[in-house]
Motif scaffolding. Structure first.
Motif, PDB file in Angstrom:
ATOM      1  N   GLU A 257      23.758  41.460  42.379  1.00 17.01           N
ATOM      2  CA  GLU A 257      24.005  40.029  42.177  1.00 17.01           C
ATOM      3  C   GLU A 257      24.068  39.673  40.695  1.00 17.01           C
TER       4      GLU A 257
ATOM      5  N   HIS B 183      27.449  40.426  39.479  1.00 13.50           N
ATOM      6  CA  HIS B 183      28.419  39.432  39.955  1.00 13.50           C
ATOM      7  C   HIS B 183      28.300  38.137  39.150  1.00 13.50           C
ATOM      8  N   ILE B 184      27.077  37.745  38.814  1.00 12.04           N
ATOM      9  CA  ILE B 184      26.885  36.526  38.013  1.00 12.04           C
ATOM     10  C   ILE B 184      27.555  36.675  36.654  1.00 12.04           C
TER      11      ILE B 184
ATOM     12  N   ASP C 277      29.954  38.731  35.855  1.00 10.78           N
ATOM     13  CA  ASP C 277      31.407  38.798  36.044  1.00 10.78           C
ATOM     14  C   ASP C 277      31.991  37.403  36.226  1.00 10.78           C
ATOM     15  N   TYR C 278      31.282  36.567  36.989  1.00  8.31           N
ATOM     16  CA  TYR C 278      31.770  35.204  37.225  1.00  8.31           C
ATOM     17  C   TYR C 278      31.777  34.400  35.924  1.00  8.31           C
TER      18      TYR C 278
ATOM     19  N   SER D 157      34.641  35.420  33.916  1.00 10.09           N
ATOM     20  CA  SER D 157      35.876  34.860  34.462  1.00 10.09           C
ATOM     21  C   SER D 157      36.049  33.405  34.038  1.00 10.09           C
ATOM     22  N   VAL D 158      34.975  32.629  34.105  1.00  8.57           N
ATOM     23  CA  VAL D 158      35.032  31.235  33.673  1.00  8.57           C
ATOM     24  C   VAL D 158      35.389  31.150  32.191  1.00  8.57           C
TER      25      VAL D 158
ATOM     26  N   ARG E 120      44.124  36.898  38.408  1.00  9.91           N
ATOM     27  CA  ARG E 120      43.338  38.106  38.131  1.00  9.91           C
ATOM     28  C   ARG E 120      43.817  39.194  39.089  1.00  9.91           C
TER      29      ARG E 120
ATOM     30  N   ALA F 197      35.429  42.635  44.836  1.00 11.79           N
ATOM     31  CA  ALA F 197      35.897  41.565  43.950  1.00 11.79           C
ATOM     32  C   ALA F 197      36.776  40.573  44.697  1.00 11.79           C
TER      33      ALA F 197
ATOM     34  N   ARG G  92      34.523  38.330  46.885  1.00 11.85           N
ATOM     35  CA  ARG G  92      33.732  37.350  46.133  1.00 11.85           C
ATOM     36  C   ARG G  92      34.590  36.391  45.318  1.00 11.85           C
TER      37      ARG G  92
ATOM     38  N   HIS H 211      36.587  37.170  42.817  1.00 15.82           N
ATOM     39  CA  HIS H 211      36.738  37.562  41.419  1.00 15.82           C
ATOM     40  C   HIS H 211      38.115  38.135  41.122  1.00 15.82           C
TER      41      HIS H 211
END
Length: 299
Positions: free
Chosen positions: A67, A70-71, A73-74, A77-78, A94, A135, A138, A140
């Motif tokens: 997790e 993933h946080i 990565d997010y 992305s933002v 993406r 990805a 989720r 991503h």
């Protein structure tokens, strides 16, 4: 929580050693240990078993490791979306690439996207199929190219293009006397197999081609994690290998010779995979270009 703490935790989870992790992060071991302790206090559960200088992850620690990545990565992305918007891009796609599908066809597609829709930023990420599916699930990734028609069974797919297989042989190999190679010809020799995890699309195709010729993959074989590794091993004389015809044409190797596969097998399908049955307008236009841009032959 702070992103710094997440990065600290992921490093410790990778190294399973505070000394090595602190060296990698360029901080002292004591503040690193305190940062991990603060995270454990925040969640109220232990992430690490510490015993006699040895570390291992608890079940909760294993879950948090995934997790935390993933946080981050997010957040990344933002960050890219905000930077893209500041530069004048109206949208962002993406796109994931698996199975070593970094080749002229995709470069031509990206060039066409820049020409026809410059206001859409496109980010490319290379990964294995397992990472790609995670990805997509989720959110991503918007879409991805892959050879794996098995693992992607439940996803919406479009066949971007198809290719014939070729056989890679080391120089001075006895089979070089033949203009075409059949899989039955390879039985007396070592045959390299695509790794089922890091190159699952290639592994899927090999199993499919061998099954269609009433053969089976060698049980004891050297595995290759990707196309470049395969070419290196073939060139070093470790065995024969199979690859896509385009890779043989566009990426020659000095110690490898290619021959077409003579067996009548299904062509390799390069799939464009996406999760949503109704893609966004920008993704829909990308898919349309992907199907249109690959009609011309590889140069």
């Amino acid at each position: 929580m702070k992103t710094r703490q997440l990065k600290y935790y992921l490093t410790v989870a990778d190294e399973l050693n505070f000394s090595r992790a602190s060296e990698k992060l360029n901080i002292e071991a004591s503040p690193l240990s305190r940062a991990i302790g603060d995270l454990e206090s925040y969640f109220g559960v232990p992430f690490l078993h510490r015993r006699k200088g040895r570390i291992r992850l608890t079940i909760a620690g294993q879950v948090f490791r995934e997790e935390a990545q993933h946080i981050l990565d997010y957040i990344e992305s933002v960050k890219h979306k905000v930077i893209s918007a500041n530069k004048g891009f109206r949208s962002q796609l993406r796109i994931g690439l698996t199975d070593g599908l970094v080749q002229p066809r995709i470069a031509r597609l990206l060039a066409l996207c820049r020409e026809e829709e410059p206001q859409t930023a496109i980010r490319i990420a290379t990964m294995d199929v397992r990472q790609m599916l995670d990805a997509l699930e989720r959110g991503h990734l918007d879409a991805a190219f892959t050879l794996d028609g098995e693992a992607t069974g439940s996803y919406t797919k479009a066949v971007a293009w198809t290719e014939r297989p070729a056989v890679a042989l080391p120089i001075r190999h006895p089979l070089l006397a033949r203009e075409t190679i059949y899989l039955r010809d390879t039985k007396p020799y070592s045959f390299l197999v695509c790794h089922p995890e890091t190159w699952s699309g290639g592994h899927y195709l090999l199993r499919k081609w061998f099954a269609e010729t009433s053969s089976s993959l060698p049980r004891e074989a050297v595995t290759a994690s990707g196309h470049d590794t395969l070419m290196m091993l073939v060139g070093a004389g470790y065995g024969l290998g199979a690859c896509l015809e385009s890779r043989a044409l566009t990426q020659p190797h000095p110690d490898v010779v290619f021959r077409p596969l003579g067996d009548t097998v299904s062509p390799a399908e390069i799939l464009l995979v996406f999760k949503e049955p109704s893609p966004s307008p920008s993704l829909e236009r990308f898919i349309e270009r992907a199907l249109r841009s690959v009609d011309s032959p590889v140069e």
